[in-house]
Scaffold this motif. Structure first.
Motif, PDB file in Angstrom:
ATOM      1  N   HIS A 174       1.606  -0.732 -37.175  1.00  0.00           N
ATOM      2  CA  HIS A 174       1.782  -1.946 -36.376  1.00  0.00           C
ATOM      3  C   HIS A 174       0.890  -1.919 -35.139  1.00  0.00           C
ATOM      4  O   HIS A 174       0.330  -2.946 -34.742  1.00  0.00           O
ATOM      5  N   LYS A 175       0.736  -0.742 -34.535  1.00  0.00           N
ATOM      6  CA  LYS A 175      -0.105  -0.630 -33.344  1.00  0.00           C
ATOM      7  C   LYS A 175      -1.585  -0.752 -33.703  1.00  0.00           C
ATOM      8  O   LYS A 175      -2.376  -1.315 -32.942  1.00  0.00           O
ATOM      9  N   LEU A 176      -1.942  -0.268 -34.887  1.00  0.00           N
ATOM     10  CA  LEU A 176      -3.347  -0.202 -35.270  1.00  0.00           C
ATOM     11  C   LEU A 176      -3.866  -1.503 -35.875  1.00  0.00           C
ATOM     12  O   LEU A 176      -4.949  -1.990 -35.505  1.00  0.00           O
ATOM     13  N   ILE A 177      -3.089  -2.086 -36.828  1.00  0.00           N
ATOM     14  CA  ILE A 177      -3.618  -3.222 -37.601  1.00  0.00           C
ATOM     15  C   ILE A 177      -2.687  -4.427 -37.674  1.00  0.00           C
ATOM     16  O   ILE A 177      -3.076  -5.483 -38.182  1.00  0.00           O
ATOM     17  N   GLY A 178      -1.450  -4.290 -37.209  1.00  0.00           N
ATOM     18  CA  GLY A 178      -0.527  -5.418 -37.259  1.00  0.00           C
ATOM     19  C   GLY A 178       0.250  -5.495 -38.565  1.00  0.00           C
ATOM     20  O   GLY A 178      -0.006  -4.779 -39.525  1.00  0.00           O
ATOM     21  N   GLU A 179       1.193  -6.425 -38.593  1.00  0.00           N
ATOM     22  CA  GLU A 179       2.155  -6.517 -39.689  1.00  0.00           C
ATOM     23  C   GLU A 179       1.519  -6.937 -41.016  1.00  0.00           C
ATOM     24  O   GLU A 179       1.830  -6.375 -42.072  1.00  0.00           O
ATOM     25  N   GLN A 180       0.626  -7.921 -41.018  1.00  0.00           N
ATOM     26  CA  GLN A 180       0.121  -8.470 -42.284  1.00  0.00           C
ATOM     27  C   GLN A 180      -0.693  -7.464 -43.082  1.00  0.00           C
ATOM     28  O   GLN A 180      -0.487  -7.291 -44.291  1.00  0.00           O
ATOM     29  N   LEU A 181      -1.634  -6.794 -42.432  1.00  0.00           N
ATOM     30  CA  LEU A 181      -2.442  -5.802 -43.130  1.00  0.00           C
ATOM     31  C   LEU A 181      -1.597  -4.597 -43.533  1.00  0.00           C
ATOM     32  O   LEU A 181      -1.815  -4.001 -44.594  1.00  0.00           O
ATOM     33  N   TYR A 182      -0.647  -4.242 -42.701  1.00  0.00           N
ATOM     34  CA  TYR A 182       0.271  -3.148 -43.042  1.00  0.00           C
ATOM     35  C   TYR A 182       1.050  -3.472 -44.303  1.00  0.00           C
ATOM     36  O   TYR A 182       1.146  -2.652 -45.228  1.00  0.00           O
ATOM     37  N   ALA A 216      -2.175  -6.756 -33.646  1.00  0.00           N
ATOM     38  CA  ALA A 216      -1.528  -5.469 -33.437  1.00  0.00           C
ATOM     39  C   ALA A 216      -0.415  -5.578 -32.410  1.00  0.00           C
ATOM     40  O   ALA A 216      -0.416  -6.477 -31.554  1.00  0.00           O
ATOM     41  N   ASP A 217       0.523  -4.658 -32.508  1.00  0.00           N
ATOM     42  CA  ASP A 217       1.663  -4.634 -31.585  1.00  0.00           C
ATOM     43  C   ASP A 217       1.304  -3.770 -30.377  1.00  0.00           C
ATOM     44  O   ASP A 217       1.403  -2.539 -30.416  1.00  0.00           O
ATOM     45  N   SER A 218       0.896  -4.418 -29.311  1.00  0.00           N
ATOM     46  CA  SER A 218       0.456  -3.694 -28.118  1.00  0.00           C
ATOM     47  C   SER A 218       1.612  -3.080 -27.339  1.00  0.00           C
ATOM     48  O   SER A 218       1.393  -2.267 -26.439  1.00  0.00           O
TER      49      SER A 218
END
Length: 381
Positions: free
Chosen positions: A139-147, A124-126
């Protein structure tokens, strides 16, 4: 003092208010532009297969409000039903919402709950402290790949807009779980009416003080015939679109009949661009207590609504709701009318919230009558 009350719309919002005020002795006229009651919750059995169909997309009743569950179970028998959504992405089948099984399968791992939580935190993007839109929230919750795998293309298909223009609140409704719970909803009360939603609405409208007018549209010129009006139609339609049309997404449903079991699940989302449709619902799986040899599926396509279409999803953008604000201000200048429901308040509402807000609006109206206060134009916003 018995009053003549006009209600626009025979969905849950209009029907609940009609019932509550009719029981209080008022004379209610409900106007419904369609040929049937129950709005987008309308359900009926397929003539050939006898499968209960949700004509306007799947509706699973779920709530965390005990008083709403008690209310709806008084209207009809609710059968246990758990919505376990599957998702097609990159040629694989996953479970939604994202849970420990999804994470381990996607990343080809065998992580424990604590390991997965730490792993996703690293993805995730902290740096995003207060997400301003759907994409930042993802992006904050799960990050780029899952998004990218589960939400980006699906969101574009569903909303017809870049995810960075949509509000973060859309994604906040979807949980991320670090266990193997694949129940789509978190709420403690979940179920499906044994004979569909239409009989529930019919029971609400079955009162001697209620007159139902199908194929009849309420418009502003009729308001003076009533002491008060509850309007659950489109907010901009009431004003004849004088400021312009509020944007909505609509849905096209392509029905197919097959033998046996088509997909083995009630709902399967299609998360990438391999297919134009967003999901397939197989309706016999919404009634697992029944048995059917054939099956009915609906492929669901989302597009921008035109004036002739049924509006489904109000498009509230993250950075521009100027037109909505103008209509809200115009509405607040009105007298003896209250705008309710999904269309009247231009919000995405689950069924339990629609019922709860309709009960609140009814209570406020009766209190306003007894105290001679002014009924607000919006009781929820």
């Amino acid at each position: 003092m018995n009053l003549k009350i006009g209600i626009a719309g025979a969905g849950f919002s209009g029907a609940v208010i009609a019932n509550e005020l009719a029981k209080a002795g008022h004379q209610i006229t409900v106007f419904e532009p369609r040929k049937h009651i129950a709005g987008n919750c309308y359900s009926s059995r397929d003539d050939e297969s006898n499968i209960m169909q949700h004509h306007f997309g799947p509706h699973i009743f779920h709530t965390d409000k005990a008083h709403i569950w008690e209310y709806v179970t008084r209207l009809g028998q609710m059968m246990p039903f758990t919505n376990r959504v599957k998702a097609m992405s990159q040629g694989q089948v996953y479970s939604l919402p994202i849970n420990l099984h999804t994470i381990n399968q996607f990343f080809n791992a065998q992580m424990s709950p604590s390991e997965a939580k730490e792993f996703i935190a690293c993805k995730a993007d902290s740096s995003i402290k207060q997400p301003q839109n759907f994409e930042e929230q993802a992006h904050k919750l799960i990050g780029e790949q899952l998004y990218q795998a589960f939400f980006k293309d699906y969101t574009i298909k569903q909303w017809g807009r870049s995810p960075d223009t949509l509000p973060a609140s859309i994604l906040k409704r979807l949980p991320v779980r670090f266990n193997y719970d694949d129940n789509y909803f978190n709420h403690p009360f979940q179920g499906m009416p044994i004979e569909g939603y239409t009989p529930l609405i019919q029971k609400l409208l079955d009162h001697p003080n209620i007159t139902l007018r199908l194929n009849s549209t309420f418009d502003a010129t009729m308001k003076n015939q009533y002491a008060h009006v509850f309007f659950s139609g489109p907010l901009d339609a009431y004003f004849d679109y004088k400021l312009g049309k509020l944007p909505y997404r609509t849905l096209d449903f392509h029905k197919e009949v097959h033998e046996g079991d088509y997909q083995g699940n009630a709902v399967v989302n299609y998360c990438d661009n391999s297919q134009a449709y967003t999901r397939i619902s197989e309706h016999k799986h919404f009634t697992p207590w029944e048995s059917h040899s054939s099956t009915v599926i609906f492929k669901e396509y989302s597009r921008e609504a035109t004036a002739e279409d049924t509006p489904y999803y109000p498009v509230r953008l993250s950075d521009d709701n100027t037109l909505l604000d103008q209509y809200v201000e115009l509405a607040k200048q009105q007298k003896n009318i209250t705008f309710v429901g999904r269309l009247g308040t231009y919000r995405y509402l689950d069924m339990d919230t629609s019922i709860d807000e309709a009960l609140t609006a009814s209570k406020l109206f009766l209190e306003a009558l007894s105290t001679q206060k002014t009924m607000p134009v919006f009781t929820a916003q």
